[in-house]
Scaffold this motif. Structure first.
Motif, mmCIF file in Angstrom:
data_model
loop_
_atom_site.group_PDB
_atom_site.id
_atom_site.type_symbol
_atom_site.label_atom_id
_atom_site.label_comp_id
_atom_site.label_asym_id
_atom_site.label_seq_id
_atom_site.Cartn_x
_atom_site.Cartn_y
_atom_site.Cartn_z
ATOM 1 N N THR B 68 0.821 -1.210 0.000
ATOM 2 C CA THR B 68 0.000 0.000 0.000
ATOM 3 C C THR B 68 0.857 1.264 0.000
ATOM 4 N N LEU B 69 1.981 1.217 0.740
ATOM 5 C CA LEU B 69 2.817 2.418 0.836
ATOM 6 C C LEU B 69 3.328 2.880 -0.533
ATOM 7 N N PRO B 70 4.005 2.016 -1.308
ATOM 8 C CA PRO B 70 4.434 2.481 -2.636
ATOM 9 C C PRO B 70 3.258 2.817 -3.549
ATOM 10 N N ALA B 71 2.126 2.123 -3.361
ATOM 11 C CA ALA B 71 0.963 2.403 -4.215
ATOM 12 C C ALA B 71 0.443 3.812 -3.982
ATOM 13 N N THR B 72 0.304 4.219 -2.705
ATOM 14 C CA THR B 72 -0.195 5.572 -2.444
ATOM 15 C C THR B 72 0.853 6.622 -2.819
ATOM 16 N N LEU B 73 2.135 6.261 -2.662
ATOM 17 C CA LEU B 73 3.197 7.159 -3.113
ATOM 18 C C LEU B 73 3.045 7.414 -4.613
ATOM 19 N N ALA B 74 2.804 6.324 -5.356
ATOM 20 C CA ALA B 74 2.647 6.437 -6.806
ATOM 21 C C ALA B 74 1.422 7.270 -7.151
ATOM 22 N N ILE B 75 0.328 7.074 -6.410
ATOM 23 C CA ILE B 75 -0.878 7.865 -6.661
ATOM 24 C C ILE B 75 -0.583 9.344 -6.450
ATOM 25 N N GLY B 76 0.171 9.642 -5.389
ATOM 26 C CA GLY B 76 0.561 11.027 -5.130
ATOM 27 C C GLY B 76 1.362 11.604 -6.282
ATOM 28 N N LEU B 77 2.308 10.820 -6.791
ATOM 29 C CA LEU B 77 3.148 11.281 -7.909
ATOM 30 C C LEU B 77 2.306 11.550 -9.152
ATOM 31 N N VAL B 78 1.399 10.623 -9.442
ATOM 32 C CA VAL B 78 0.570 10.766 -10.648
ATOM 33 C C VAL B 78 -0.333 11.995 -10.536
ATOM 34 N N LEU B 79 -1.000 12.147 -9.367
ATOM 35 C CA LEU B 79 -1.900 13.285 -9.193
ATOM 36 C C LEU B 79 -1.137 14.599 -9.274
ATOM 37 N N GLU B 80 0.081 14.608 -8.706
ATOM 38 C CA GLU B 80 0.883 15.825 -8.745
ATOM 39 C C GLU B 80 1.215 16.188 -10.184
ATOM 40 N N ALA B 81 1.631 15.173 -10.957
ATOM 41 C CA ALA B 81 2.040 15.422 -12.341
ATOM 42 C C ALA B 81 0.851 15.835 -13.211
ATOM 43 N N LEU B 82 -0.319 15.186 -12.969
ATOM 44 C CA LEU B 82 -1.468 15.429 -13.840
ATOM 45 C C LEU B 82 -2.230 16.696 -13.466
ATOM 46 N N ILE B 83 -2.399 16.929 -12.165
ATOM 47 C CA ILE B 83 -3.317 17.984 -11.750
ATOM 48 C C ILE B 83 -2.658 19.075 -10.910
ATOM 49 N N PHE B 84 -2.083 18.682 -9.760
ATOM 50 C CA PHE B 84 -1.660 19.699 -8.794
ATOM 51 C C PHE B 84 -0.610 20.648 -9.360
ATOM 52 N N ARG B 85 0.327 20.087 -10.130
ATOM 53 C CA ARG B 85 1.426 20.882 -10.671
ATOM 54 C C ARG B 85 0.919 22.102 -11.442
ATOM 55 N N ARG B 86 -0.216 21.939 -12.104
ATOM 56 C CA ARG B 86 -0.752 23.038 -12.913
ATOM 57 C C ARG B 86 -1.477 24.089 -12.079
ATOM 58 N N LEU B 87 -1.611 23.834 -10.783
ATOM 59 C CA LEU B 87 -2.444 24.721 -9.959
ATOM 60 C C LEU B 87 -1.653 25.559 -8.966
ATOM 61 N N TYR B 88 -0.313 25.338 -8.910
ATOM 62 C CA TYR B 88 0.485 26.028 -7.892
ATOM 63 C C TYR B 88 0.329 27.538 -7.965
ATOM 64 N N ASP B 89 0.310 28.083 -9.188
ATOM 65 C CA ASP B 89 0.287 29.535 -9.332
ATOM 66 C C ASP B 89 -1.122 30.108 -9.388
ATOM 67 N N ARG B 90 -2.095 29.238 -9.220
ATOM 68 C CA ARG B 90 -3.478 29.695 -9.315
ATOM 69 C C ARG B 90 -3.979 30.177 -7.957
ATOM 70 N N PRO B 91 -5.095 30.941 -7.978
ATOM 71 C CA PRO B 91 -5.678 31.362 -6.701
ATOM 72 C C PRO B 91 -6.159 30.160 -5.879
ATOM 73 N N HIS B 92 -6.265 30.368 -4.567
ATOM 74 C CA HIS B 92 -6.738 29.287 -3.688
ATOM 75 C C HIS B 92 -8.072 28.711 -4.143
ATOM 76 N N LEU B 93 -8.934 29.604 -4.657
ATOM 77 C CA LEU B 93 -10.267 29.163 -5.036
ATOM 78 C C LEU B 93 -10.189 28.099 -6.138
#
Lengths: 314, 305
Positions: B68-93
């Motif tokens: 489970t540990l590497p699996a959730t780590l991988a999920i974190g990596l994928v979500l960061e690459a696909l979604i979160f990375r594009r939102l860093y400079d955006r408003p909180h909303l």
């Protein structure tokens, strides 16, 4: 009169005219369910309007506005159980209870800014949610079914779906005019000024906190009215009215319609609920598609959802 | 009475430790990247579901946890690459809305894959008994393991943050992101690491409580909101604050639920006391939050309001 004001007036006539004609269309197409859905839309439009008042004009992102929907709905349930069925009493109790909850939680939340504010309003709404979940006298988690809708002057006119619908529409128009008056007033301009630059507002002699708290209380009270309509429409009240998902959906509606655009909030609520209804036709898992659409729109539209509607709005 | 108190105190510490695992990842992301991640709670939920699934496949809880540990780590990596990375400079909303959408998507996916009804998993045989604590009081071994594991993670995290190079970069990034970038630290990579690590902590928490709680599609939400309360109390961006806040919230919540009705019974009749206690107990942590905020808007260990 500027061209923009003209355009807004035309848009308002179109939107409210469309809503007024809707029961006729439902009668012609023989689809009474349309009126039921539309009543829900009107209620959420009121809530979105109220949220836009503080989010759009005051810059306060409340992520707990569903609490006020629940407070309004429970005002109906609790008074009805006590034998008080009058709509006026229900509305009065909802407004007072919503305003009080907003006054207490708003006074604490407004000591903070930005992301703290989002999380604290969310947490307080969750507090209200858990309060009603553990209130076993009113069904706890399962909620209560109302014996009948609110009465007006002792008559059960609202029993007719179309009467309830037009009553809700009249309230929405009234609340819209109220919000237009508020945002156009000196009070509204101070509120917007406090959003843009609280320090400067302080320097010219205003206390932003008082204006923001007043707006927050007004917003809570209006949202509680929406809760009264929702409870009457469904004849059912449960803590799920206060689920934080619903608070999130309200924010989506406001952003969808264009932040700081009161008519937009109404249009946003309409769009979001129609999308929900439409997606639910295909699958029980409509939230999957709704959520994915939300992510895509935020990611690929420069200014979030509002970017899609540039040209309208402010 | 004393043994009941001790028992509930341990339960409170266990809830607190669990909340810390969630809040630590959340507050690192908040404090350093100024990013609001509403989807953190669903990763905790996914961790719990994954451990149930892996335990079913492998027949071993330990092995399931290790997967489970590497699996959730991988999920974190994928979500960061696909979604979160594009939102860093955006408003909180924007961040709130996108991660809110993600909550909807993940929750529905979980319902589609694993169904609506609660699942459960047994703790490993070696840890399934209970040990005597004081007198006749016994406590389940596995709950003690959860407490120990959580405390170990807390100590480990503290060591990483205070003693290592990446910890130094983290602390520097929390106070001035732009300056750290200008000094040659790869900010983008740092963010990816924090995100994936936070997701793994949440997944770990989910996997650890799966044998204690029932695993259901709503489990992420209640914990997320409590983790928010923890962070608000502790102060955004402060891991120390998250730890203090988590223990405080865990203990106050658990003791309030068990002793609230008992204390109320002193001033009202038993049935009314039980009812009032049931209604008031879940609100206690929010009252605590309100009280702390009224005194210190920036939280106990927070630097900025």
């Amino acid at each position: 009169m500027t061209r923009w004001l003209m355009r807004r007036r035309v848009a308002a006539w179109l939107i409210f005219g469309g809503f007024a004609a809707l029961p006729l269309i439902a009668a012609m197409t023989g689809d009474p369910y349309l009126v039921v859905v539309a009543t829900r839309i009107l209620a959420f439009a009121m809530a979105a309007l109220a949220l836009d008042l503080i989010l759009g004009y005051g810059g306060m992102v409340s992520f707990g506005h569903a609490a006020y929907l629940g407070i309004g709905a429970y005002a109906v349930a609790i008074l009805s159980r006590a034998g008080i069925t009058d709509l006026g009493a229900h509305l009065g109790a909802a407004v007072v209870a919503g305003a009080l909850f907003a006054l207490v939680t708003g006074a604490i939340s407004l000591r903070t800014r930005g992301i703290y504010f989002i999380m604290i309003t969310l947490a307080f709404a969750q507090m209200a949610y858990f309060f009603f979940v553990s209130l076993s006298a009113y069904g706890g988690d399962d909620g209560v079914t109302l014996a009948a809708r609110s009465t007006v002057l002792g008559q059960d006119w609202l029993h007719d779906d179309r009467v309830l619908y037009y009553a809700a529409l009249a309230m929405l128009v009234g609340l819209y005019l109220l919000c237009v008056a508020i945002t156009g007033s000196r009070f509204g301009r101070v509120l917007t000024g406090a959003r843009e630059n609280p320090l400067r507002m302080q320097a010219v002699g205003f206390t932003p906190f008082r204006f923001q708290l007043t707006a927050f209380v007004i917003s809570g009270a209006i949202t509680a009215i929406a809760g009264v309509i929702l409870a009457n429409q469904a004849s059912f009240v449960s803590p799920s009215y206060m689920n934080w998902h619903r608070s999130g959906e309200l924010v989506v509606m406001v952003v969808l319609g264009g932040i700081g655009n009161l008519l937009g909030a109404i249009a946003g609520a309409t769009l979001a609920l129609l999308l929900e209804e439409w997606l639910a036709l295909f699958t029980d898992h409509w939230r999957l598609i709704f959520g994915a659409l939300l992510i895509l729109v935020v990611l690929y539209s420069r200014d979030g959802l509002t970017g899609l509607f540039k040209g309208r709005g402010k | 009475m004393t043994s009941l108190f001790l028992l509930q105190l341990l339960n409170g510490v266990q809830l607190g430790v669990l909340l810390f695992l969630i809040a630590a990842g959340l507050t690192l992301v908040f404090g350093i990247m100024d990013f609001v991640n509403l989807a953190h709670g669903v990763i905790y939920m996914v961790g719990a579901y994954l451990v149930v699934m892996f335990a079913g496949l492998t027949g071993s809880y330990g092995l399931a946890l290790a997967l489970t540990l590497p699996a959730t780590l991988a999920i974190g990596l994928v979500l960061e690459a696909l979604i979160f990375r594009r939102l860093y400079d955006r408003p909180h909303l924007d961040q709130v809305l996108a991660t809110f959408g993600l909550v909807m998507v993940v929750t529905e996916l979980v319902k589609i894959i694993w169904g609506q009804s609660p699942l459960s998993v047994l703790p490993p045989d070696a840890l399934s008994g209970s040990v005597p604590l004081v007198g006749a009081l016994r406590y389940p071994v596995f709950r003690l393991v959860v407490i120990a594991a959580g405390l170990a993670v807390a100590v480990g995290l503290w060591l990483v943050i205070t003693r290592t190079r990446i910890g130094m970069q983290l602390r520097a990034g929390a106070s001035n992101r732009a300056m750290v970038g200008a000094l040659g630290v790869d900010i983008g990579r740092l963010f990816t690491v924090i995100f994936a690590f936070g997701a793994m902590l949440a997944g770990f928490a989910g996997a650890m409580v799966a044998p204690i709680l029932s695993v259901d599609p709503g489990m992420g939400e209640s914990v997320l909101i409590l983790a928010f309360v923890v962070i608000v109390i502790g102060g955004i961006g402060s891991v120390k604050g998250a730890f203090a806040g988590a223990l405080l919230v865990g203990i106050v919540d658990t003791l309030g639920r068990s002793f609230g009705p008992i204390i109320l019974r002193a001033v009202m009749e038993p049935s009314a006391a039980a009812q009032t206690g049931r209604v008031l107990a879940p609100m206690l942590v929010y009252v605590l939050m309100a009280a702390i905020l009224a005194a210190r808007p920036q939280g106990l260990f927070g630097a900025r309001p």
